[in-house]
Scaffold this motif. Structure first.
Motif, PDB file in Angstrom:
ATOM      1  N   SER A  11      38.046  47.687  37.737  1.00 26.04           N
ATOM      2  CA  SER A  11      37.195  46.963  36.784  1.00 26.04           C
ATOM      3  C   SER A  11      38.001  45.913  36.029  1.00 26.04           C
ATOM      4  CB  SER A  11      36.573  47.923  35.781  1.00 26.04           C
ATOM      5  OG  SER A  11      35.797  48.885  36.432  1.00 26.04           O
ATOM      6  N   ALA A  12      39.218  46.255  35.654  1.00 27.25           N
ATOM      7  CA  ALA A  12      40.065  45.295  34.955  1.00 27.25           C
ATOM      8  C   ALA A  12      40.415  44.120  35.864  1.00 27.25           C
ATOM      9  CB  ALA A  12      41.335  45.983  34.471  1.00 27.25           C
ATOM     10  N   LEU A  13      40.641  44.403  37.148  1.00 26.52           N
ATOM     11  CA  LEU A  13      40.937  43.330  38.092  1.00 26.52           C
ATOM     12  C   LEU A  13      39.728  42.408  38.243  1.00 26.52           C
ATOM     13  CD1 LEU A  13      42.992  42.140  40.056  1.00 26.52           C
ATOM     14  CD2 LEU A  13      41.987  43.584  41.820  1.00 26.52           C
ATOM     15  N   ILE A  14      38.544  42.963  38.293  1.00 26.34           N
ATOM     16  CA  ILE A  14      37.329  42.151  38.406  1.00 26.34           C
ATOM     17  C   ILE A  14      37.139  41.303  37.144  1.00 26.34           C
ATOM     18  CG2 ILE A  14      34.815  42.275  38.494  1.00 26.34           C
ATOM     19  CD1 ILE A  14      35.171  44.713  40.345  1.00 26.34           C
ATOM     20  N   ILE A  15      37.334  41.889  35.977  1.00 22.95           N
ATOM     21  CA  ILE A  15      37.176  41.151  34.725  1.00 22.95           C
ATOM     22  C   ILE A  15      38.198  40.022  34.639  1.00 22.95           C
ATOM     23  CG2 ILE A  15      37.412  41.298  32.210  1.00 22.95           C
ATOM     24  CD1 ILE A  15      36.128  44.070  32.404  1.00 22.95           C
ATOM     25  N   GLY A  16      39.440  40.313  34.969  1.00 23.59           N
ATOM     26  CA  GLY A  16      40.475  39.286  34.938  1.00 23.59           C
ATOM     27  C   GLY A  16      40.201  38.154  35.915  1.00 23.59           C
ATOM     28  N   THR A  17      39.749  38.509  37.119  1.00 18.37           N
ATOM     29  CA  THR A  17      39.427  37.487  38.116  1.00 18.37           C
ATOM     30  C   THR A  17      38.242  36.637  37.660  1.00 18.37           C
ATOM     31  OG1 THR A  17      40.216  38.976  39.839  1.00 18.37           O
ATOM     32  CG2 THR A  17      38.867  37.119  40.541  1.00 18.37           C
ATOM     33  N   LEU A  18      37.243  37.264  37.065  1.00 20.37           N
ATOM     34  CA  LEU A  18      36.103  36.508  36.550  1.00 20.37           C
ATOM     35  C   LEU A  18      36.509  35.578  35.411  1.00 20.37           C
ATOM     36  CD1 LEU A  18      33.223  39.140  36.599  1.00 20.37           C
ATOM     37  CD2 LEU A  18      33.429  37.092  38.002  1.00 20.37           C
ATOM     38  N   LEU A  19      37.403  36.026  34.548  1.00 18.41           N
ATOM     39  CA  LEU A  19      37.874  35.164  33.464  1.00 18.41           C
ATOM     40  C   LEU A  19      38.640  33.961  34.014  1.00 18.41           C
ATOM     41  CD1 LEU A  19      38.941  37.747  30.740  1.00 18.41           C
ATOM     42  CD2 LEU A  19      37.114  36.063  30.593  1.00 18.41           C
ATOM     43  N   ILE A  20      39.455  34.177  35.012  1.00 19.80           N
ATOM     44  CA  ILE A  20      40.185  33.057  35.628  1.00 19.80           C
ATOM     45  C   ILE A  20      39.198  32.091  36.277  1.00 19.80           C
ATOM     46  CG2 ILE A  20      41.797  32.471  37.489  1.00 19.80           C
ATOM     47  CD1 ILE A  20      43.293  35.100  36.757  1.00 19.80           C
ATOM     48  N   THR A  21      38.181  32.627  36.943  1.00 17.02           N
ATOM     49  CA  THR A  21      37.158  31.789  37.562  1.00 17.02           C
ATOM     50  C   THR A  21      36.379  31.004  36.513  1.00 17.02           C
ATOM     51  OG1 THR A  21      36.944  33.400  39.345  1.00 17.02           O
ATOM     52  CG2 THR A  21      35.164  31.800  39.100  1.00 17.02           C
ATOM     53  N   LEU A  22      36.042  31.639  35.400  1.00 14.52           N
ATOM     54  CA  LEU A  22      35.328  30.935  34.331  1.00 14.52           C
ATOM     55  C   LEU A  22      36.194  29.844  33.713  1.00 14.52           C
ATOM     56  CD1 LEU A  22      33.512  33.917  32.603  1.00 14.52           C
ATOM     57  CD2 LEU A  22      32.442  32.013  33.813  1.00 14.52           C
ATOM     58  N   GLY A  23      37.486  30.084  33.584  1.00 15.53           N
ATOM     59  CA  GLY A  23      38.391  29.050  33.072  1.00 15.53           C
ATOM     60  C   GLY A  23      38.436  27.841  33.996  1.00 15.53           C
ATOM     61  N   LEU A  24      38.483  28.090  35.295  1.00 14.74           N
ATOM     62  CA  LEU A  24      38.452  26.975  36.250  1.00 14.74           C
ATOM     63  C   LEU A  24      37.100  26.270  36.231  1.00 14.74           C
ATOM     64  CD1 LEU A  24      40.366  28.628  39.221  1.00 14.74           C
ATOM     65  CD2 LEU A  24      41.183  26.818  37.702  1.00 14.74           C
ATOM     66  N   MET A  25      36.034  27.039  36.026  1.00 16.43           N
ATOM     67  CA  MET A  25      34.701  26.448  35.957  1.00 16.43           C
ATOM     68  C   MET A  25      34.587  25.532  34.740  1.00 16.43           C
ATOM     69  SD  MET A  25      30.944  28.271  35.820  1.00 16.43           S
ATOM     70  CE  MET A  25      31.360  29.420  37.101  1.00 16.43           C
ATOM     71  N   MET A  26      35.202  25.904  33.628  1.00 11.16           N
ATOM     72  CA  MET A  26      35.179  25.041  32.449  1.00 11.16           C
ATOM     73  C   MET A  26      35.865  23.713  32.740  1.00 11.16           C
ATOM     74  SD  MET A  26      36.138  27.671  29.433  1.00 11.16           S
ATOM     75  CE  MET A  26      35.340  29.250  29.293  1.00 11.16           C
ATOM     76  N   TRP A  27      36.907  23.740  33.554  1.00  7.73           N
ATOM     77  CA  TRP A  27      37.622  22.516  33.889  1.00  7.73           C
ATOM     78  C   TRP A  27      36.852  21.636  34.861  1.00  7.73           C
ATOM     79  CZ3 TRP A  27      43.276  24.463  34.956  1.00  7.73           C
ATOM     80  CH2 TRP A  27      43.899  24.706  33.735  1.00  7.73           C
ATOM     81  N   SER A  54      36.535  43.999  28.137  1.00  3.90           N
ATOM     82  CA  SER A  54      37.893  44.340  28.551  1.00  3.90           C
ATOM     83  C   SER A  54      38.606  45.286  27.579  1.00  3.90           C
ATOM     84  CB  SER A  54      38.733  43.073  28.713  1.00  3.90           C
ATOM     85  OG  SER A  54      39.057  42.512  27.456  1.00  3.90           O
ATOM     86  N   ILE A  55      38.085  45.428  26.373  1.00  2.21           N
ATOM     87  CA  ILE A  55      38.748  46.324  25.407  1.00  2.21           C
ATOM     88  C   ILE A  55      38.764  47.770  25.924  1.00  2.21           C
ATOM     89  CG2 ILE A  55      38.614  47.292  23.076  1.00  2.21           C
ATOM     90  CD1 ILE A  55      37.667  44.568  22.131  1.00  2.21           C
ATOM     91  N   PRO A  56      37.640  48.372  26.277  1.00  2.00           N
ATOM     92  CA  PRO A  56      37.716  49.755  26.764  1.00  2.00           C
ATOM     93  C   PRO A  56      38.166  49.862  28.224  1.00  2.00           C
ATOM     94  CG  PRO A  56      35.425  49.067  26.691  1.00  2.00           C
ATOM     95  CD  PRO A  56      36.239  47.958  26.101  1.00  2.00           C
ATOM     96  N   VAL A  57      38.037  48.794  28.994  1.00  2.00           N
ATOM     97  CA  VAL A  57      38.304  48.882  30.425  1.00  2.00           C
ATOM     98  C   VAL A  57      39.757  48.613  30.768  1.00  2.00           C
ATOM     99  CG1 VAL A  57      37.755  47.784  32.635  1.00  2.00           C
ATOM    100  CG2 VAL A  57      35.936  48.327  31.036  1.00  2.00           C
ATOM    101  N   SER A  58      40.375  47.655  30.120  1.00  2.00           N
ATOM    102  CA  SER A  58      41.686  47.183  30.550  1.00  2.00           C
ATOM    103  C   SER A  58      42.743  47.299  29.458  1.00  2.00           C
ATOM    104  CB  SER A  58      41.566  45.730  31.000  1.00  2.00           C
ATOM    105  OG  SER A  58      42.829  45.199  31.312  1.00  2.00           O
TER     106      SER A  58
END
Length: 182
Positions: A63-79, A99-103
């Motif tokens: 779950s933490a890997l999915i959240i981190g990957t989604l955050l990286i994708t959202l950062g690229l989407m903002m650009w 991400s607080i309880p998951v990662s």
């Protein structure tokens, strides 16, 4: 290229990155990218202190890997898609909170804080108003300037009615509002 991207103009090579950075929520995307890295890495990472291995693996590592990957994708989407900056900002804040309880407390708080800052900056960012270029028309070049500074040009306007037409409270003025006379 999105529909909101302004038409490209000639920009010197040394200013291309600066112009690109100013036309999108660059810092919001950078904070979001940096927030996704510790959230995705810490559940799988380990640290060695001599012969001692300190592992921070959790049962919710995927779950933490999915959240981190989604955050990286959202950062690229903002650009690269600044038109979806509000959606990306809201999704970044929600994923940072999840991400607080998951990662590991959101990447030991670092990823959580960076993602909250990036999401807030993405929501708050607004594109600059388009720059209107001055258009020189040949028709206006031949006209004379008014004699006094407060004079108004009436070229092309219909003639004003004489004094026989009295203004009432129902009369509209030229600007579309109510006429104050009467």
């Amino acid at each position: 290229m999105s529909a909101e991207t302004p038409a490209s103009r000639e920009v010197p090579k040394e200013n291309r990155f600066k112009v690109w950075r100013q036309t999108r929520p660059f810092w919001a995307g950078l904070f979001t990218l940096l927030g996704g890295v510790p959230i995705a890495y810490l559940p799988y990472g380990d640290m060695r202190l001599g012969n001692i291995t300190l592992a921070m693996k959790t049962t919710a590592g995927s779950s933490a890997l999915i959240i981190g990957t989604l955050l990286i994708t959202l950062g690229l989407m903002m650009w690269f898609q600044p038109a979806v900056r509000v959606f990306a900002g809201v999704a970044t804040i929600v994923l940072g909170l999840v991400s607080i309880p998951v990662s590991n407390f959101g990447g030991l708080g670092v990823g959580f804080l960076l993602s909250l800052i990036g999401g807030g900056m993405s929501i708050a960012w607004a594109p600059a108003p388009p720059v209107e270029e001055a258009v020189d028309t040949e028709d206006e070049a031949g006209q004379e300037a008014p004699a006094e500074a407060g004079a108004v040009l009436t070229a092309g306007l219909p003639e004003q009615r004489g004094p026989e037409h009295y203004a009432t409270d129902k009369t509209f003025d030229a600007n579309g509002g109510r006429n104050s006379a009467g």
